[in-house]
Each structure stands twice: as structure tokens, then as C-alpha cells.
Design a protein around this motif. Sequence first.
Motif, PDB file in Angstrom:
ATOM      1  N   LEU A  58       0.852  -1.196  -0.049  1.00  0.00           N
ATOM      2  CA  LEU A  58      -0.100  -0.029  -0.024  1.00  0.00           C
ATOM      3  C   LEU A  58       0.904   1.091   0.129  1.00  0.00           C
ATOM      4  CD1 LEU A  58      -3.068   0.771   0.256  1.00  0.00           C
ATOM      5  CD2 LEU A  58      -2.727   1.136   2.781  1.00  0.00           C
ATOM      6  N   ARG A  59       0.404   2.169  -0.904  1.00  0.00           N
ATOM      7  CA  ARG A  59       1.315   3.377  -0.800  1.00  0.00           C
ATOM      8  C   ARG A  59       0.868   4.498  -0.051  1.00  0.00           C
ATOM      9  NH1 ARG A  59       0.464   0.991  -5.584  1.00  0.00           N
ATOM     10  NH2 ARG A  59       2.312   0.286  -6.804  1.00  0.00           N
ATOM     11  N   CYS A  60       1.534   5.457   0.322  1.00  0.00           N
ATOM     12  CA  CYS A  60       0.990   6.642   1.155  1.00  0.00           C
ATOM     13  C   CYS A  60      -0.211   7.406   0.398  1.00  0.00           C
ATOM     14  CB  CYS A  60       2.343   7.717   1.169  1.00  0.00           C
ATOM     15  SG  CYS A  60       1.857   9.075   2.233  1.00  0.00           S
ATOM     16  N   LEU A  61      -0.333   7.444  -0.697  1.00  0.00           N
ATOM     17  CA  LEU A  61      -1.372   8.111  -1.568  1.00  0.00           C
ATOM     18  C   LEU A  61      -1.863   6.867  -2.378  1.00  0.00           C
ATOM     19  CD1 LEU A  61      -3.285  10.499  -1.518  1.00  0.00           C
ATOM     20  CD2 LEU A  61      -1.799  11.397  -3.383  1.00  0.00           C
ATOM     21  N   ASP A  75       9.163   3.706   4.935  1.00  0.00           N
ATOM     22  CA  ASP A  75      10.537   3.665   4.592  1.00  0.00           C
ATOM     23  C   ASP A  75      11.157   5.085   5.099  1.00  0.00           C
ATOM     24  OD1 ASP A  75       9.580   5.493   2.686  1.00  0.00           O
ATOM     25  OD2 ASP A  75      10.612   4.624   0.984  1.00  0.00           O
ATOM     26  N   ARG A  76      10.459   5.759   5.521  1.00  0.00           N
ATOM     27  CA  ARG A  76      10.961   7.111   6.136  1.00  0.00           C
ATOM     28  C   ARG A  76       9.567   7.716   6.715  1.00  0.00           C
ATOM     29  NH1 ARG A  76       9.789   8.005   0.679  1.00  0.00           N
ATOM     30  NH2 ARG A  76       8.353   9.706  -0.109  1.00  0.00           N
ATOM     31  N   PRO A  77       9.663   8.784   7.535  1.00  0.00           N
ATOM     32  CA  PRO A  77       8.618   9.377   8.095  1.00  0.00           C
ATOM     33  C   PRO A  77       7.422   9.584   7.141  1.00  0.00           C
ATOM     34  CG  PRO A  77      10.443  10.249   9.089  1.00  0.00           C
ATOM     35  CD  PRO A  77      10.889   9.440   8.094  1.00  0.00           C
ATOM     36  N   GLN A  78       6.265   9.181   7.088  1.00  0.00           N
ATOM     37  CA  GLN A  78       5.024   9.361   6.212  1.00  0.00           C
ATOM     38  C   GLN A  78       3.883  10.149   7.033  1.00  0.00           C
ATOM     39  OE1 GLN A  78       5.172   9.150   3.062  1.00  0.00           O
ATOM     40  NE2 GLN A  78       6.509   7.398   2.557  1.00  0.00           N
ATOM     41  N   LEU A  79       4.053  11.458   6.930  1.00  0.00           N
ATOM     42  CA  LEU A  79       3.095  12.255   7.722  1.00  0.00           C
ATOM     43  C   LEU A  79       1.565  12.694   7.354  1.00  0.00           C
ATOM     44  CD1 LEU A  79       5.825  14.574   9.062  1.00  0.00           C
ATOM     45  CD2 LEU A  79       5.108  12.406   9.849  1.00  0.00           C
ATOM     46  N   HIS A  80       1.560  12.331   6.006  1.00  0.00           N
ATOM     47  CA  HIS A  80       0.114  12.867   5.245  1.00  0.00           C
ATOM     48  C   HIS A  80      -0.233  11.783   4.298  1.00  0.00           C
ATOM     49  CE1 HIS A  80       0.748  16.639   7.253  1.00  0.00           C
ATOM     50  NE2 HIS A  80       2.111  16.864   6.908  1.00  0.00           N
ATOM     51  N   CYS A  81      -0.768  10.547   4.857  1.00  0.00           N
ATOM     52  CA  CYS A  81      -1.208   9.539   4.029  1.00  0.00           C
ATOM     53  C   CYS A  81      -2.638   9.154   3.917  1.00  0.00           C
ATOM     54  CB  CYS A  81      -0.231   8.329   4.120  1.00  0.00           C
ATOM     55  SG  CYS A  81       1.488   8.387   4.272  1.00  0.00           S
ATOM     56  N   ALA A  82      -2.982   8.697   2.777  1.00  0.00           N
ATOM     57  CA  ALA A  82      -4.452   8.318   2.801  1.00  0.00           C
ATOM     58  C   ALA A  82      -4.748   7.289   1.527  1.00  0.00           C
ATOM     59  CB  ALA A  82      -5.425   9.520   2.303  1.00  0.00           C
ATOM     60  N   ALA A  83      -5.626   6.480   1.781  1.00  0.00           N
ATOM     61  CA  ALA A  83      -5.892   5.487   0.707  1.00  0.00           C
ATOM     62  C   ALA A  83      -7.511   5.357   0.569  1.00  0.00           C
ATOM     63  CB  ALA A  83      -5.414   4.067   1.185  1.00  0.00           C
ATOM     64  N   PHE A  84      -7.960   5.665  -0.581  1.00  0.00           N
ATOM     65  CA  PHE A  84      -9.102   5.295  -1.160  1.00  0.00           C
ATOM     66  C   PHE A  84      -9.528   4.307  -1.439  1.00  0.00           C
ATOM     67  CE2 PHE A  84      -7.690   9.850  -1.508  1.00  0.00           C
ATOM     68  CZ  PHE A  84      -8.767  10.722  -1.110  1.00  0.00           C
ATOM     69  N   PHE A  85     -10.797   3.689  -0.981  1.00  0.00           N
ATOM     70  CA  PHE A  85     -11.301   2.238  -1.219  1.00  0.00           C
ATOM     71  C   PHE A  85     -12.740   2.370  -2.217  1.00  0.00           C
ATOM     72  CE2 PHE A  85      -8.994   1.453   2.587  1.00  0.00           C
ATOM     73  CZ  PHE A  85      -7.933   0.958   2.116  1.00  0.00           C
ATOM     74  N   ILE A  86     -12.931   1.761  -3.009  1.00  0.00           N
ATOM     75  CA  ILE A  86     -14.251   1.927  -4.026  1.00  0.00           C
ATOM     76  C   ILE A  86     -14.469   0.650  -4.416  1.00  0.00           C
ATOM     77  CG2 ILE A  86     -12.924   2.449  -6.067  1.00  0.00           C
ATOM     78  CD1 ILE A  86     -15.419   4.244  -6.792  1.00  0.00           C
ATOM     79  N   ARG A 162      -0.567   8.089   9.746  1.00  0.00           N
ATOM     80  CA  ARG A 162       0.659   8.698   9.924  1.00  0.00           C
ATOM     81  C   ARG A 162       1.699   7.787  10.475  1.00  0.00           C
ATOM     82  NH1 ARG A 162       0.458  14.010  13.114  1.00  0.00           N
ATOM     83  NH2 ARG A 162      -0.405  14.815  11.152  1.00  0.00           N
ATOM     84  N   VAL A 163       2.745   7.509  10.062  1.00  0.00           N
ATOM     85  CA  VAL A 163       3.890   6.868  10.608  1.00  0.00           C
ATOM     86  C   VAL A 163       5.164   7.354  10.501  1.00  0.00           C
ATOM     87  CG1 VAL A 163       4.641   4.467  10.456  1.00  0.00           C
ATOM     88  CG2 VAL A 163       2.425   4.769   9.797  1.00  0.00           C
ATOM     89  N   HIS A 164       5.822   7.711  11.746  1.00  0.00           N
ATOM     90  CA  HIS A 164       6.893   8.408  11.903  1.00  0.00           C
ATOM     91  C   HIS A 164       8.200   7.411  11.644  1.00  0.00           C
ATOM     92  CE1 HIS A 164       4.392  11.183  13.913  1.00  0.00           C
ATOM     93  NE2 HIS A 164       5.464  12.179  13.669  1.00  0.00           N
ATOM     94  N   GLU A 165       8.252   6.026  12.263  1.00  0.00           N
ATOM     95  CA  GLU A 165       9.411   5.453  12.261  1.00  0.00           C
ATOM     96  C   GLU A 165       9.613   4.541  11.144  1.00  0.00           C
ATOM     97  OE1 GLU A 165      12.841   3.997  14.173  1.00  0.00           O
ATOM     98  OE2 GLU A 165      11.560   5.643  14.761  1.00  0.00           O
ATOM     99  N   PRO A 166      10.474   4.593  10.435  1.00  0.00           N
ATOM    100  CA  PRO A 166      10.669   3.661   9.383  1.00  0.00           C
ATOM    101  C   PRO A 166      10.770   2.250   9.786  1.00  0.00           C
ATOM    102  CG  PRO A 166      12.472   5.326   9.206  1.00  0.00           C
ATOM    103  CD  PRO A 166      11.762   5.413  10.592  1.00  0.00           C
TER     104      PRO A 166
END
Length: 322
Positions: A58-61, A75-86, A162-166
Motif C-alpha cells: 500500500l502506498r502513502c497515497l 521507509d521514512r517518516p510518512q506524515l500525510h497519507c490516505a488510501a481511498f477504497f471503492i 501517519r507513521v513516523h518510524e521507518p
Amino acid sequence: MAPTFKLQCHFILICLMALRGESRYLELREAADHDPFLLFSANLKRELAGEQLYRRALRCLDMLSLQGQFTFTADRPQLHCAAFFIAEPEEFITIHYDLVSIDCLSGDFLKVFDGWILKGEKFPSSQDHPLPTSERYIDFCESGLSRRSIRSSQNVAMIFFRVHEPGNGFTLTIQTDPNLFPCNVISQTPSGRFTLVVPHQHRNCSFSIIYPVVIKISDLTLGHLNGLQLKKSSASCGGIGDFVELLGGTGLDPSKMMPLADLCYPFHGPAQMKIGCDNTVVRMVSSGKHINRVTFEYRQLEPYELESPNGNSIQEFCLSSL
């Protein structure tokens, strides 16, 4: 497309167009690790249905229209992520947490939203969803695995995270279940045919098409007489408790869209309307006293059809004509 909608929904439009792709099974399997948007045709879904559970990162967006197991690993801090499901119009979506490894105390979060929300605009709108907005968010950091499975109220749902720690992240499984009376729907495709049925329920239902379209209504069954009228400043369905309205706008939330026509009485069509808006909605308001039904077809407008007959720019208003 109107500039406002481009800014708000560019990602969604790209993904919806991607979901229309007709690429074959092996091409998509090979591309899944490289393409930021998966393209899944109906034939591919049928092919994958007979296989073992489909899995991918799953990707950050991201946007997904397929059942399967999806893993996000930072793999690095990811602070603004969302996944849309349809899903398909006649399906619910269930999000099941298989494994969650995030640090809530350090500011990580994982939230499910029942519907879609983008730039503050929600689908379904607050007027059309059975739950208040605050109850449409399910926060893993508050509920933990006590709510391991969460089912949507319609064919769309999403997660914020949001996930800070790799190395931290989560794995979830997406499943779909039949919805016998789908109420609020976002169409995956720019053309199709649908029947919206509200059986003795006091609720509002919206069918959203994120394209300029021609809509042809072939049948409308309500609890009273026959007729169709254009929406005007002094004319509406008034005190009638059961009706259908056609809406157009540049955002996601039907409650913020422009009413274009009221269908106040039953009729057997066809009645056709061209709506040159970035988002078109067929919305049924039901009192709960009747079995209400509307059947309609829709197709995306060609570029030449978006030309305004009076010379006004389509960016300035939504072109509509019977």
C-alpha cells in the motif's frame, strides 16, 4: 474541468480513470510494483476471484478497487497519507486489521472514515449519511483491535494514516459484501445504468458521477402523480416528501452542489438532461411512506458537447439543458 475541482479531486479523477483500464492480468501483476495507480478491469477481477488472496504493498497515497491484503511499511517518516477504497455500487466494503505496528504515543495514527473526505468535503454528505460525522471516524489509537473489522455504509471508504518510524506500518484485508439496497454510491465509471431503490425508509440517497454527463431517466416511481420540472428560484417540490433532484457542482459534497432540476412526481420517461459539471449527483429524498425507485442511464459528455450554446465559459457555471 473547473479549476477548483482540479485542485481538490485531481487524485480521485486520475484513479477513477485508471480503474477503467483494460490491461491484462500479467501486465498488471508486473506493473503493480511500479505504477502508482492500479488498473483493474472487470475481467481481471473475475480472474483474480478464483485465485488465492491478492496481495500488494500500500502506498502513502493510493486508491484500490479490488479485494485483497495490503501492507504499508514506512521507509521514512510518512506524515500525510490516505488510501481511498471503492467497490461496485451494490457492495459494502469491510476493512479488517491483520497487523498494526504504529506508535500512537509518538503521534502515529490510523483512522478509517466511512465514506470519502477531501478538502473538507464529504461523500456521503452529513445530510445523507445515517451517522453523525464524528462517528464516521474510527481511530485505531482509541479503539485498538477491539474493532478489528469495520464495514462501510456504502461502496466507498478510506483510511488516513501517519507513521513516523521507518519499518513500522500495518497490514489490512479489504473484502466486499452484497448491499441489497445501495443508497449512497460513487460510480467507478463515466457511463452506466443504475436503479436506485429506497423501500419504505426515511433517508436520502445520492448517486455521484465525477464527470460531466448526459443523464437519461427512464422510470421514476414515487408515491404521487406525474411530472418533471426544472429547478428555478421560485419553483421546487415544496412540501412533497418524496422526490428526486439532479445536482451539479465542482466538489465532492452533494449538500454543497447546485440544484439543477426537481423530479416531483412519478413518470415513465425518457427524460434527458445534459449536465456539464465536474460532479453530477442523482439524489433521492424519501419520507419512508413509499417504495421509491428511479432508473437512469449516464454517459460522459464529449468535449464538443461541453461548449455553451450562449457563449459563456463552462468554467463559469455548470451547463445544463433538457
